[in-house]
Design a protein around this motif. Structure first.
Motif, PDB file in Angstrom:
ATOM      1  N   ALA A  96       4.988  14.759   0.414  1.00  0.00           N
ATOM      2  CA  ALA A  96       4.635  13.571   0.188  1.00  0.00           C
ATOM      3  C   ALA A  96       5.261  12.337  -0.198  1.00  0.00           C
ATOM      4  CB  ALA A  96       3.130  14.505  -0.376  1.00  0.00           C
ATOM      5  N   VAL A  97       6.068  12.548  -1.279  1.00  0.00           N
ATOM      6  CA  VAL A  97       6.425  11.621  -1.806  1.00  0.00           C
ATOM      7  C   VAL A  97       7.811  10.972  -0.772  1.00  0.00           C
ATOM      8  CG1 VAL A  97       8.625  11.197  -3.058  1.00  0.00           C
ATOM      9  CG2 VAL A  97       6.025  11.564  -4.295  1.00  0.00           C
ATOM     10  N   THR A 109       7.587   5.928   5.025  1.00  0.00           N
ATOM     11  CA  THR A 109       6.733   5.010   5.023  1.00  0.00           C
ATOM     12  C   THR A 109       6.978   3.756   4.555  1.00  0.00           C
ATOM     13  OG1 THR A 109       4.885   7.233   5.270  1.00  0.00           O
ATOM     14  CG2 THR A 109       4.716   4.443   5.644  1.00  0.00           C
ATOM     15  N   VAL A 110       7.619   3.919   3.578  1.00  0.00           N
ATOM     16  CA  VAL A 110       8.574   2.273   2.795  1.00  0.00           C
ATOM     17  C   VAL A 110       8.893   1.824   3.798  1.00  0.00           C
ATOM     18  CG1 VAL A 110       9.156   1.551   0.479  1.00  0.00           C
ATOM     19  CG2 VAL A 110       6.725   3.449   0.402  1.00  0.00           C
ATOM     20  N   LYS A 111      10.167   2.366   3.706  1.00  0.00           N
ATOM     21  CA  LYS A 111      11.384   1.693   4.757  1.00  0.00           C
ATOM     22  C   LYS A 111      11.332   1.629   5.934  1.00  0.00           C
ATOM     23  CE  LYS A 111      14.829   4.977   2.996  1.00  0.00           C
ATOM     24  NZ  LYS A 111      15.890   5.692   3.527  1.00  0.00           N
ATOM     25  N   ILE A 112      10.287   2.514   6.555  1.00  0.00           N
ATOM     26  CA  ILE A 112       9.463   1.399   8.469  1.00  0.00           C
ATOM     27  C   ILE A 112       7.996   0.285   7.581  1.00  0.00           C
ATOM     28  CG2 ILE A 112       7.483   1.732   9.449  1.00  0.00           C
ATOM     29  CD1 ILE A 112       8.656   4.679   9.584  1.00  0.00           C
ATOM     30  N   ALA A 113       7.662   0.179   6.590  1.00  0.00           N
ATOM     31  CA  ALA A 113       6.788  -1.170   6.132  1.00  0.00           C
ATOM     32  C   ALA A 113       7.747  -2.433   5.472  1.00  0.00           C
ATOM     33  CB  ALA A 113       5.998  -0.825   5.148  1.00  0.00           C
ATOM     34  N   GLN A 114       8.964  -2.204   5.110  1.00  0.00           N
ATOM     35  CA  GLN A 114      10.225  -2.763   5.148  1.00  0.00           C
ATOM     36  C   GLN A 114      10.439  -3.441   6.279  1.00  0.00           C
ATOM     37  OE1 GLN A 114      12.118  -0.501   2.001  1.00  0.00           O
ATOM     38  NE2 GLN A 114      11.564  -1.605  -0.162  1.00  0.00           N
ATOM     39  N   ALA A 115      10.978  -2.106   6.849  1.00  0.00           N
ATOM     40  CA  ALA A 115      11.968  -2.347   8.250  1.00  0.00           C
ATOM     41  C   ALA A 115      10.759  -3.875   9.531  1.00  0.00           C
ATOM     42  CB  ALA A 115      11.864  -1.792   9.130  1.00  0.00           C
ATOM     43  N   ARG A 146       0.979  -1.513   0.101  1.00  0.00           N
ATOM     44  CA  ARG A 146       0.032   0.514  -0.225  1.00  0.00           C
ATOM     45  C   ARG A 146       0.740   1.266  -0.655  1.00  0.00           C
ATOM     46  NH1 ARG A 146      -3.357  -1.346   4.211  1.00  0.00           N
ATOM     47  NH2 ARG A 146      -1.884  -0.049   5.525  1.00  0.00           N
ATOM     48  N   ALA A 147       1.989   1.344   0.606  1.00  0.00           N
ATOM     49  CA  ALA A 147       2.910   2.611   0.882  1.00  0.00           C
ATOM     50  C   ALA A 147       3.591   2.628   0.249  1.00  0.00           C
ATOM     51  CB  ALA A 147       3.565   2.628   2.099  1.00  0.00           C
ATOM     52  N   GLN A 148       3.616   1.277  -0.663  1.00  0.00           N
ATOM     53  CA  GLN A 148       4.674   1.376  -2.156  1.00  0.00           C
ATOM     54  C   GLN A 148       3.835   2.360  -3.240  1.00  0.00           C
ATOM     55  OE1 GLN A 148       5.913  -2.288  -2.335  1.00  0.00           O
ATOM     56  NE2 GLN A 148       7.950  -2.163  -2.074  1.00  0.00           N
ATOM     57  N   SER A 149       2.576   1.590  -3.084  1.00  0.00           N
ATOM     58  CA  SER A 149       1.526   2.289  -4.249  1.00  0.00           C
ATOM     59  C   SER A 149       1.265   3.934  -3.733  1.00  0.00           C
ATOM     60  CB  SER A 149       0.349   1.961  -4.068  1.00  0.00           C
ATOM     61  OG  SER A 149      -1.054   1.746  -4.809  1.00  0.00           O
ATOM     62  N   GLU A 150       0.859   3.573  -2.734  1.00  0.00           N
ATOM     63  CA  GLU A 150       0.869   5.313  -2.849  1.00  0.00           C
ATOM     64  C   GLU A 150       2.094   6.445  -2.931  1.00  0.00           C
ATOM     65  OE1 GLU A 150      -1.938   8.480  -1.411  1.00  0.00           O
ATOM     66  OE2 GLU A 150      -2.009   6.835  -2.474  1.00  0.00           O
ATOM     67  N   ALA A 151       3.451   5.759  -3.368  1.00  0.00           N
ATOM     68  CA  ALA A 151       4.150   6.961  -3.241  1.00  0.00           C
ATOM     69  C   ALA A 151       4.362   7.016  -4.835  1.00  0.00           C
ATOM     70  CB  ALA A 151       4.936   6.180  -3.222  1.00  0.00           C
ATOM     71  N   SER A 152       4.286   5.814  -5.183  1.00  0.00           N
ATOM     72  CA  SER A 152       3.966   5.344  -6.573  1.00  0.00           C
ATOM     73  C   SER A 152       3.215   6.718  -7.150  1.00  0.00           C
ATOM     74  CB  SER A 152       4.262   4.905  -7.193  1.00  0.00           C
ATOM     75  OG  SER A 152       4.557   4.094  -8.432  1.00  0.00           O
ATOM     76  N   ARG A 153       2.421   6.867  -6.457  1.00  0.00           N
ATOM     77  CA  ARG A 153       0.865   7.480  -7.034  1.00  0.00           C
ATOM     78  C   ARG A 153       1.177   8.862  -7.388  1.00  0.00           C
ATOM     79  NH1 ARG A 153      -2.986  10.162  -5.400  1.00  0.00           N
ATOM     80  NH2 ARG A 153      -2.826  10.639  -2.983  1.00  0.00           N
ATOM     81  N   VAL A 154       1.475   9.136  -5.861  1.00  0.00           N
ATOM     82  CA  VAL A 154       2.116  10.762  -5.403  1.00  0.00           C
ATOM     83  C   VAL A 154       3.215  11.484  -6.360  1.00  0.00           C
ATOM     84  CG1 VAL A 154       3.011  12.008  -3.383  1.00  0.00           C
ATOM     85  CG2 VAL A 154       0.959  10.621  -2.885  1.00  0.00           C
TER      86      VAL A 154
END
Length: 201
Positions: free
Chosen positions: A155-156, A162-168, A78-86
């Motif tokens: 936001a990106v 957020t992606v890094k935290i989710a990966q961790a 979800r975080a990766q998708s949101e980062a890609s969208r932004v």
């Protein structure tokens, strides 16, 4: 008739120690002194309830860890998708800024010509004012688009964190899955070892 007598200590030709890696109460005994046994034959059984409970606990903890892993994986996606969208929004805004910039320059050039024509009296004041207002409007739109891009870039950066935290969190969840899987393997081994077997025939 001949009689042989001997004194001394009798010793077995082969002696095998039978023991257990585990401690616990003996629940049942299947062999005793002078019984004939085969290698691998059960000789005694330890009370397995504690070890069964440990196995159930490990299996339950493994299910929890796998669920957390699935949730962490979903959060990462979800975080990766949101980062890609932004990030795409940043690109779209940058293209819009370029377009507004080009239009602003065209309007500025046209306004300068109209101002020259207005100074010579070849063009009315209203037309000159309209041209200047168009330039100011385009500049305001440009500033607004630049502010949008700045906010999107911020936001990106936030989403990348957020992606890094989710990966961790996913890495931690996967490590927990491995840990509880190993714990379950150990619990199964311990449960199997509650059966004490003959080491030789």
């Amino acid at each position: 008739r001949k009689v042989l007598t001997a004194t001394g200590t009798l010793r077995a030709v082969v002696t095998a120690k039978v023991g257990s890696q585990l401690s616990g109460q003996i629940e049942e005994v299947f062999a005793t002194f002078n019984d004939t046994v085969k290698q691998g034959q059960p000789m005694a059984l330890l009370d397995a309830r504690t070890y069964e409970a440990k196995l159930r606990g490990s299996e339950a903890a493994l299910e929890v860890a796998e669920s957390r892993g699935a949730m962490a994986r979903a959060a990462l996606e979800r975080a990766q998708s949101e980062a890609s969208r932004v990030a795409q929004l940043v690109a779209v805004t940058a293209a819009r800024i370029d377009s507004i910039g080009i239009r602003t320059e065209q309007l500025r050039t046209a306004a300068e010509r109209k101002q020259e024509l207005g100074q010579r009296g070849a063009l009315g004041r209203v037309q000159v004012d309209d041209a200047v207002a168009s330039v100011q409007s385009a500049l305001a739109e440009l500033r607004s688009a630049e502010a949008e891009r700045s906010a999107a870039e911020s936001a990106v950066r936030s989403l990348q964190a957020t992606v890094k935290i989710a990966q961790a969190e996913l890495t931690l969840a996967e490590a927990n899955v491995r840990q509880w899987a190993a714990s379950g393997d150990q619990a199964r081994t311990d449960l199997a070892n509650t059966v004490i077997r003959a080491t030789i025939d």
